[in-house]
Scaffold this motif. Structure first.
Motif: not given
Lengths: 326, 292
Positions: B32, B80-82, B85-86, B89, B96, B187, B190-191
């Motif tokens: 990542l 990771q997904r929340t 990732q936010w 982006s 991060s 995505r 990655h999670g």
């Protein structure tokens, strides 16, 4: 016209700061003293980390080195002069020593970038801290005394309030001069794209080293004065990871790379932790961490970045550009 | 000579644990590109999880690896997904880093509030026995810990090398765009990779709990150890983590024995700084090449 107004405002702030200790009690004088100290550190960190984009995770090495340099200078050479001015020569010596040390390590360590530079600085601060703690000559383990300056009648917290206030002003003026000069533009170009800057003939190496040394000297001076203000200290009083981290967090919250962002960030965070939550010491970390996460997610440019974006979106009706700038 | 051999053995055993503790960090960094400063929290959370399961339910820490790994996998995936990732982006990849740092501060504080500031250890029945090999002595727990580390590292290496999932992870790391064009959901991958890293960290935490005392504040040390291991060994591969971990263990043991136990930290960081200056991608280099 605009410049005149800014000057007047600055003068008003300075005069208010001068008379303030008479009105507020010793507790708030100390809080403000801490604010001046932390804000000055953040401004000094910002010269390297904010302008050139080289985030140091180990700037506390210069606080520690400055503190121990001043203490050993006084031990070996005795105090220079008398009264409040006795602190001047040791403090300057501390600043120069930190500058020399920074100049020595600058060439190899500034070849690293991004996270590697950050962690290497963390490594430097750990190594120097451990050495000061374990090599008996430095007396870091048992601690050293710095005799307090003779102040005939003035309360020590008032004295250090003015000294730290003056240092903050000095740091801001230096940062401003850097920002407006060719030097500052070179640092910004390094932050934006180092290869291109080099290709266009910017002496990136020299400017980076200069910013590093300048930042180190200011932090060293602040560390030495901090040492005077606590009087007795050991390695862990001055080589503290949280000093390093606070400099970053404060800049981040106010707006990294801006002139006044570090000061605004320090004010916000100290107000929250020292004033609002002074009774809840257990959850300081939680609050600081939460602030960091929220700021990054909601306003990545810090308070100043958010203000600029807001002003721009009002002026042009488009906030796409504002996003692109941050 | 005997002292030297004993020190070497101790260093290697310690190194095995460092390797396992660092491999998740290495994977996340390699795939990542994120320096995950929450990594130490996952390790210590694993240790606390094993402690709770052991004292409340009597489950052996080595068995506890499975539930702990599962829970941390889910936590890592969701995290990771929340949040991460936010952060990527909305701000940038560097941001991060700061976000994971902020989360680590919060989590450390929560752990301190829940478990208190005391130093904990996990002591299963085999804690106090040891083996002798000629003149060399070694605690049984350390052998067990080393064995478990090697097994887990091998499993991870096999998963990465042989399974479809492993190939997908490697493809995502090498060329995210091409991987996406070939129909991989990057995505999601990655999670999953992040979850896998968190699970490995949690597993190592359960093992660390039986070998070393721990508190909530030791998370910082484990994050830094992981970083040093990656810089020494190489990014993104179990082999790199193994090389780096063993080296770090040896450096630690030799410094403690021949220079002074107070200077191990200084020695580790000195090696780190020198290594960064000479070869910042580690002895084995980046497993995913120049793609990043």
């Amino acid at each position: 016209m605009k410049q005149g107004a800014a000057l007047a405002a600055a003068a008003a702030v300075v005069i208010a700061a001068l008379v303030l200790p008479m009105w507020i009690g010793p507790f708030y004088t100390r809080v403000l003293q801490l604010f001046f100290f932390s804000a000055a550190l953040a401004v000094a960190w910002n010269i390297l980390g904010g302008f050139s984009g080289y985030w140091s995770f180990g700037h506390t090495v210069f606080i520690g080195m400055g503190a121990f340099a001043a203490a050993h200078f006084v031990q070996q050479a005795g105090p220079f002069g008398s009264g409040p001015w006795a602190i001047l020569v040791p403090v300057l010596f501390a600043g120069v020593l930190c500058g020399v040390f920074a100049a020595i390590i600058a060439y190899p360590i500034l070849r690293l970038r991004g996270i590697y530079f950050a962690i290497a600085m963390l490594g430097v601060s750990q190594v120097v801290g451990e050495l000061v703690n374990n090599v008996s000559w430095f007396q870091g383990g048992v601690g050293v005394f710095l005799p307090p300056p003779a102040l005939d009648g003035m309360a020590p917290e008032d004295f250090f309030y003015y000294v730290f206030g003056g240092l903050l002003l000095l740091c801001v003026i230096i940062a401003m001069m850097v920002r407006k000069s060719r030097f500052g533009h070179a640092l910004l170009s390094i932050r934006e794209d180092e290869e291109t800057a080099m290709m266009l003939g910017v002496a990136t190496e020299r400017y980076k080293i200069a910013a590093f040394v300048l930042s180190a000297m200011l932090v060293g001076v602040l560390g030495a004065v901090y040492a005077y203000s606590v009087g007795y200290f050991t390695t862990y009083t001055v080589f503290r990871l949280d000093f390093s981290l606070n400099m970053i967090v404060f800049c981040l919250i106010g707006g990294i790379g801006t002139l006044f962002g570090p000061i605004i960030g320090t004010a916000i965070m100290l107000f929250i932790t020292q004033v609002l939550l002074s009774r809840f010491l257990d959850i300081h970390l939680l609050i600081t961490g939460a602030m960091v996460v929220v700021i990054i997610l909601l306003m990545p440019g810090g308070v100043i970045g958010a203000l600029r974006a807001w002003r721009q979106s009002r002026a042009t009706g488009k906030d796409r550009e504002a996003e692109a700038r941050t | 000579m005997n002292l030297f051999l004993q020190t070497t053995l101790n260093g290697l055993v310690l190194g095995g644990i460092y390797s396992l503790a660092a491999v998740g960090f290495s994977l996340v960094f390699g795939v990542l590109g994120i320096v995950n400063l929450t990594h130490g929290i996952f390790v210590i959370a694993g240790a606390y999880g094993a402690l709770v399961l052991f004292t409340k339910l009597g489950i052996d820490p080595l068995l506890a690896i499975i539930p702990i790994g599962a829970v941390l996998f889910a936590v890592g995936y969701a995290y990771q997904r929340t949040i991460i990732q936010w952060a990527i982006s909305r701000a940038s990849l560097v941001a991060s880093l700061v976000v994971t740092f902020g989360v680590a501060m919060m989590a450390r504080n929560v752990l301190q509030i829940v478990f208190g500031p005391d130093v904990h250890t996990i002591t299963p029945t085999y804690s106090f026995s040891s083996l002798t090999l000629g003149d060399l002595r070694i605690d049984l727990v350390r052998i067990v810990a080393l064995g478990a580390s090697l097994v887990l590292l091998s499993v991870l290496a096999l998963v990465l090398a042989r399974t479809h999932f492993g190939r997908a992870i490697r493809a995502t790391a090498q060329q995210p765009l091409a991987a996406e064009l070939s129909g991989l959901n990057t995505r999601n991958l990655h999670g999953l990779t992040f979850g896998l890293g968190a699970a490995m960290a949690g597993a190592s935490g359960a093992i660390i709990g039986i070998v070393q005392p721990f508190t909530a504040t030791s998370e910082v040390a484990w994050t830094l150890n992981a970083f040093i291991v990656v810089v020494l060994g190489g990014i993104g591969s179990p082999a790199g983590a193994l090389v780096g971990g063993l080296l770090l263990g040896l450096i630690n043991a030799y410094t403690a024995q021949y220079v002074g136990p107070a200077l191990t930290q200084a020695a580790m960081f000195l090696v780190l700084v020198l290594m960064l200056l000479v070869r910042p991608n580690g002895l084995l280099g980046n497993a995913f090449g120049e793609s990043r």
